[in-house]
Scaffold this motif. Structure first.
Motif, PDB file in Angstrom:
ATOM      1  N   GLY B  89       1.034  -1.249   0.169  1.00 12.68           N
ATOM      2  CA  GLY B  89       0.051  -0.145   0.050  1.00 12.68           C
ATOM      3  C   GLY B  89       0.785   1.234  -0.163  1.00 12.68           C
ATOM      4  N   GLU B  90       0.248   2.529   0.096  1.00  8.10           N
ATOM      5  CA  GLU B  90       0.760   3.770  -0.036  1.00  8.10           C
ATOM      6  C   GLU B  90       1.512   4.175   1.191  1.00  8.10           C
ATOM      7  N   GLY B  94      -1.088   5.086   4.175  1.00  7.39           N
ATOM      8  CA  GLY B  94      -2.322   4.577   3.338  1.00  7.39           C
ATOM      9  C   GLY B  94      -2.857   3.383   3.872  1.00  7.39           C
ATOM     10  N   LEU B  95      -2.187   2.314   4.436  1.00  6.68           N
ATOM     11  CA  LEU B  95      -2.698   1.073   4.888  1.00  6.68           C
ATOM     12  C   LEU B  95      -3.421   1.274   6.332  1.00  6.68           C
ATOM     13  N   TYR B  98      -6.968   2.392   5.127  1.00  5.12           N
ATOM     14  CA  TYR B  98      -7.474   1.323   4.577  1.00  5.12           C
ATOM     15  C   TYR B  98      -8.004   0.499   5.765  1.00  5.12           C
ATOM     16  N   TYR B 233       3.701  -2.070   3.390  1.00  2.00           N
ATOM     17  CA  TYR B 233       2.911  -3.292   3.298  1.00  2.00           C
ATOM     18  C   TYR B 233       2.298  -3.794   4.602  1.00  2.00           C
ATOM     19  N   PHE B 244      -8.539  -6.138   1.975  1.00  2.00           N
ATOM     20  CA  PHE B 244      -8.012  -4.802   1.329  1.00  2.00           C
ATOM     21  C   PHE B 244      -8.384  -4.649  -0.451  1.00  2.00           C
ATOM     22  N   GLU B 245      -8.648  -5.824  -0.878  1.00  2.00           N
ATOM     23  CA  GLU B 245      -8.927  -5.839  -2.341  1.00  2.00           C
ATOM     24  C   GLU B 245     -10.316  -5.151  -2.591  1.00  2.00           C
ATOM     25  N   ARG B 248      -8.985  -0.937  -1.711  1.00  2.00           N
ATOM     26  CA  ARG B 248      -7.726  -0.420  -2.168  1.00  2.00           C
ATOM     27  C   ARG B 248      -7.747   0.431  -3.499  1.00  2.00           C
ATOM     28  N   HIS B 249      -6.680   1.250  -3.660  1.00  2.00           N
ATOM     29  CA  HIS B 249      -6.475   1.985  -4.809  1.00  2.00           C
ATOM     30  C   HIS B 249      -5.623   1.085  -5.738  1.00  2.00           C
ATOM     31  N   HIS B 250      -6.354   0.238  -6.563  1.00  2.00           N
ATOM     32  CA  HIS B 250      -5.426  -0.964  -7.100  1.00  2.00           C
ATOM     33  C   HIS B 250      -4.363  -0.189  -8.322  1.00  2.00           C
TER      34      HIS B 250
END
Lengths: 370, 370
Positions: B89-90, B94-95, B98, B233, B244-245, B248-250
């Motif tokens: 992740g960012e 970011g994580l 999420y 991560y 997360f899928e 999350r921003h894929h």
């Protein structure tokens, strides 16, 4: 006990808005020879942007500048608007996520076109909004019907990409401005201008930046050639721009990308060169399409949507047969637009591959349906 | 009519979790001579990571690989876990966003320590959660009390940074594992291991990766020296990782950063060198502190928290007087931890600046309170 997700998160599918080319390449075991499916800009960024990124890489141990101050100021000057009218974000995808989060919760309606940008739909679903879909009309997003639908549904947001992806069509800015006069108070137009730089000049929205009815989204991913950098920005009235400060990831920007975008913005000569190269590639894709008995649609973008004159089955078969021959393209999701395929602009060498394999790929696709 | 924000978004302040050094530099009109406030890793990333980023920059026109496939596989191998136990992740920021979004909605309680990482609190507030704050005990996050508070409040999440920021203390992995046995079913421990690489080996959590009670967060921003790249991560049980899928921003990852992180991971020799350099810098900061009559606290991180032996007023004054002399540091927010300042590890030349200016800065700070 499994993790206690929110009811909304629990209800969401694990999904991806679309499959990236690297995933397809891993599945097929080899790289594509021509990458013409993701509407990237193969002509690449300004050499000055590359140089700026290289220099900034040496300071990658530092976090990025939280307000993206220099880039934000440069964009404000470039657009002749105030610092408070610009917010930088992690690509248009990131900004669409923020604007959806700010405005959409379960019970809220959002209007978009059936077959328009799937990542926006992903965000709306992800925040529990209800999507109300308006069909395309004559291969354009149906501006009057979108506005009418927004009014009927008391929508919080109405989304239009101008120019449009995946059809390449566009409305003039004057037409959009006029349509806004019919939009009910309290609905915000999310105007995705990802492809703006390659559009005719009359796509420019002739409205003051403080107009509260619209927020515009721009990106360095398309004409500026920096899709992998994740830099986009929103232009809008100060109150909505300031609202991003409530939720955005303040330290979320890649530092080298910030430097690269600033340098890219400052090299308008390179941008002009890209726009010319894109126009030439559009012409070339059109010629190749016609040489194969297909009909290229007019394009205001960095791709050409090509009408195969059949239906979605043929398009899907052609996407597959081109992929087998190493050419990555995509296609619209929804009928009747799925009678088309979408081919991103490429360099002459990329389009030469396309030209070489298209006749046999087309024959194979047709044969597979016979 | 102003934009119709959600009730939650409307209630949020426009705020930033903390002020970045570039903002401070713009305010003061000159650059800092020693940047020792953001817990960045001035020793920088592996030269191989820099080289990989430079090479990847040439393909920055491409979007990043949506699943970060190669990096994710390499991390899974590095940690001896499955591909399904890792999500990229960012950054940890970011994580954290999420995981908060997945699990926290209005009405939910989240437990953390008063004075712990403000960006986590920003996310919890941003999703409408209620923060329940446990005081530090003996300059450590109070693990037993955090667990007890989570049980009392039926919390969805309990946050611990191990090692801790801003105090630099840590719990052994065995202690955390034991504490987890007291945690009620249905509460997830968010274990922020941003500083893990510089901690003693016994900080390692001795639990199988499929343990559903904990999700661990790691980053390339600290010991790997890539804060500006935005790569972190999460390691955890497949069900939570897979969630997360959903949101999350894929396509949100910077492509060069993906390549750089992979190369950085593969250069464990550079990482070992950095860890040694950090340890030496911690010793040096400790010496400088003691030479000035101050008390450095033990550190498991890439910074040293220094007890000034007074209260928050002196710490604030010292942060200000050091800044005036060109040295950027930060300090804990909450009493009694705010009797300390927090100094990030630096190169010998950075610490030489600190050593030179600290006596006069300290004198000025004390005089300002007299």
């Amino acid at each position: 006990m499994p993790p206690r997700l929110t009811k909304l998160a629990d209800s969401l599918p694990a999904t991806v808005p679309f499959i990236g080319p690297e995933t397809l390449e891993r599945d097929r075991g080899t790289a594509f020879r021509a990458r013409l499916g993701a509407n990237e800009n193969i002509f690449g960024p300004s050499p000055q942007a590359l140089q700026a990124m290289r220099e900034a890489d040496a300071e990658i141990w530092k976090y990025g500048d939280a307000p993206s101050h220099d880039l934000r100021h440069a964009l404000a000057a470039h657009h002749g608007v105030g610092f408070d009218n610009i917010v930088i974000g992690e690509g248009i995808d990131g900004l669409l996520g923020y604007v959806t989060r700010l405005m959409v919760e379960p019970g809220d309606t959002v209007v978009t076109s059936a077959g328009a940008y799937p990542t926006f739909n992903y965000h709306v679903n992800g925040y529990g909004g209800t999507l109300s879909m308006v069909p395309y009309a004559d291969d354009k997003e149906d501006l009057p019907s979108l506005i009418a639908r927004a009014n009927e549904t008391d929508a919080k947001l109405v989304y239009i990409a101008n120019p449009d992806n995946p059809m390449g069509s566009y409305w003039t800015g004057a037409e959009i401005a006029a349509a806004l006069d019919d939009l009910s108070d309290g609905c915000l137009l999310v105007l995705d201008e990802a492809y703006f730089e390659t559009a005719p000049l009359d796509a420019t929205l002739p409205l003051p930046v403080e107009d509260p009815r619209v927020i515009r989204l721009r990106t360095f991913s398309k004409a500026y050639g920096m899709a992998g950098a994740r830099i986009g920005y929103a232009i809008g009235a100060a109150p909505i721009i300031n609202a991003f400060e409530k939720i955005r990831h303040h330290f979320g920007m890649n530092r080298s990308a910030q430097a690269g975008a600033l340098a890219a913005l400052q090299d308008q000569q390179h941008l002009a060169w890209v726009i010319d190269a894109v126009a030439a590639a559009r012409d070339e894709i059109g010629r190749i399409a016609r040489d194969n008995g297909l009909t290229p649609l007019p394009s205001a973008t960095n791709f050409v949507t090509v009408d195969l004159g059949a239906d979605g089955d043929l398009s899907r078969a052609l996407v597959a047969s081109l992929a087998k021959q190493g050419v990555f393209i995509r296609m619209p999701f929804v009928a009747p637009q799925d009678r088309c395929v979408r081919i991103s602009c490429g360099r002459p060498e990329d389009l030469a591959v396309l030209e070489k394999v298209l006749p046999s790929a087309l024959a194979e696709a047709r044969a597979s349906l016979a």
